[in-house]
Design an enzyme around this catalytic site. Structure first.
Site, PDB file in Angstrom:
ATOM      1  CG  HIS A   1      -0.373   0.082   2.531  1.00 55.19           C
ATOM      2  ND1 HIS A   1       0.392  -0.927   3.073  1.00 55.19           N
ATOM      3  CD2 HIS A   1      -0.413   1.060   3.479  1.00 55.19           C
ATOM      4  CE1 HIS A   1       0.785  -0.589   4.291  1.00 55.19           C
ATOM      5  NE2 HIS A   1       0.322   0.624   4.555  1.00 55.19           N
TER       6      HIS A   1
ATOM      7  CG  HIS B   1      -0.098   4.429   4.668  1.00 54.85           C
ATOM      8  ND1 HIS B   1      -0.846   3.726   5.594  1.00 54.85           N
ATOM      9  CD2 HIS B   1      -0.953   5.340   4.118  1.00 54.85           C
ATOM     10  CE1 HIS B   1      -2.087   4.200   5.607  1.00 54.85           C
ATOM     11  NE2 HIS B   1      -2.172   5.167   4.715  1.00 54.85           N
TER      12      HIS B   1
ATOM     13  CG  ASP C   1       4.663   3.219   7.642  1.00 54.47           C
ATOM     14  OD1 ASP C   1       3.797   3.475   6.773  1.00 54.47           O
ATOM     15  OD2 ASP C   1       4.427   2.496   8.625  1.00 54.47           O
ATOM     16  CG  HIS C   2       4.133  -0.053   4.650  1.00 57.07           C
ATOM     17  ND1 HIS C   2       4.093  -1.392   4.939  1.00 57.07           N
ATOM     18  CD2 HIS C   2       3.673   0.577   5.751  1.00 57.07           C
ATOM     19  CE1 HIS C   2       3.618  -1.579   6.158  1.00 57.07           C
ATOM     20  NE2 HIS C   2       3.345  -0.382   6.671  1.00 57.07           N
TER      21      HIS C   2
ATOM     22  CG  HIS D   1      -4.271   0.271   6.781  1.00 54.59           C
ATOM     23  ND1 HIS D   1      -4.347   0.852   8.036  1.00 54.59           N
ATOM     24  CD2 HIS D   1      -3.053   0.618   6.287  1.00 54.59           C
ATOM     25  CE1 HIS D   1      -3.232   1.508   8.280  1.00 54.59           C
ATOM     26  NE2 HIS D   1      -2.424   1.398   7.231  1.00 54.59           N
TER      27      HIS D   1
ATOM     28  CG  ASP E   1       0.387  -1.305   7.936  1.00 53.04           C
ATOM     29  OD1 ASP E   1       1.259  -2.162   8.172  1.00 53.04           O
ATOM     30  OD2 ASP E   1       0.606  -0.071   7.985  1.00 53.04           O
TER      31      ASP E   1
ATOM     32  CG  HIS F   1       3.603  -1.630  11.767  1.00 53.51           C
ATOM     33  ND1 HIS F   1       4.387  -0.520  11.967  1.00 53.51           N
ATOM     34  CD2 HIS F   1       2.901  -1.397  10.629  1.00 53.51           C
ATOM     35  CE1 HIS F   1       4.153   0.366  11.004  1.00 53.51           C
ATOM     36  NE2 HIS F   1       3.257  -0.145  10.172  1.00 53.51           N
TER      37      HIS F   1
END
Length: 258
Positions: free
Chosen positions: A55, A57, A59-60, A113, A130, A168
């Site tokens: 996805h 985001h 942080d990915h 998400h 996530d 995570h």
């Protein structure tokens, strides 16, 4: 069993390196930060064969562009999300073959998400970003409770031995909440003890498995009587469907400070 290495990033992210049958090549899953990935590749003398993104985001995917400055590899990710570095845009039912690793993955749409979130499954593994966490699930930032419940139900239908690699290290916190929902669930109690022992040694609690998640994850257990009763107590009303139970549990978790 396919060798999967973990790289830690930020406070609690895991970036996964899938080795497949290759000794020196890997697929990189959700590289939010390039620096720890590049360091791990150099230290272990590994070369990337592909990058997989679940996805959009940061942080990915935030490290993808910098990794591409060092290695020219295909980047696979969700067709319905804006990730400029993608070379292969994927949607539900697509199939990818990473020949260098002798690995194949099916693509599943798992919105909730984010609106276009995907997961990769194959070789007895699930890389779910996530959407699914061990004993938990992602917050509903762009999707609905109905979408997330459907996504988790779809993942729950995978073979119980499927190893779950999520994005995570949230397991201990999720299990505290799961114990509040189902205080009499012996599987949750046993898993908490195991997770605590691993974290005391600074070891990851992952991978989990689909079979374990079916037993301990309240977001996969909306059809269970104890979960429904706990959700109805929190909601202060009768809940008439599994989606309503799931939504009530998600709202409860959003404000949980236990």
């Amino acid at each position: 069993m396919t060798d999967v290495l973990h790289v830690r990033a930020f406070a609690d992210n895991y970036i996964w390196l899938i080795r497949g049958k290759s000794l020196d090549q890997v697929a990189i899953v959700d590289p939010g930060d390039a620096d720890p990935v590049l360091a791990a590749l150099q230290k272990q003398r590994l070369t990337p064969a592909a990058i997989l993104c679940t996805h959009h985001h940061g942080d990915h995917v935030g490290g993808v562009a910098d990794i591409l400055k060092h290695y020219s590899v295909p980047v696979y990710g969700p067709a319905r999300e804006r990730i400029p570095t993608l070379t292969h845009r994927l949607q539900d039912g697509d199939h990818i073959n990473i020949a260098e690793l002798v690995l194949e993955f099916d693509v599943l749409d798992v919105p909730g998400h984010t609106a276009g979130h995907i997961a990769f499954t194959g070789g007895g593994m699930l890389f779910c970003g996530d959407t699914l966490f061990s004993a938990g699930c992602g917050r509903l930032f762009e999707g609905t409770a109905e979408q997330m419940h459907a996504s988790l139900s779809r993942l729950a239908a995978l073979p119980e031995a499927t190893r779950v690699y999520c994005g995570h290290e949230y397991t201990e916190a999720n299990l505290r909440f799961a114990a509040a929902v189902e205080p009499d669930n012996a599987d949750i109690t046993a898993y908490r003890e195991r997770a605590q022992a691993l974290r005391k040694q600074n070891l990851p609690t992952l991978p989990s498995s689909i079979g374990l998640e079916r037993r301990v994850n309240p977001f996969m257990r909306a059809g269970q009587a104890q979960v429904r009763q706990a959700a109805e107590k929190q909601a202060g009303r009768t809940l008439v469907s599994e989606v309503e139970v799931f939504a009530a549990v998600r709202r409860w978790k959003d404000g949980f400070r236990g």
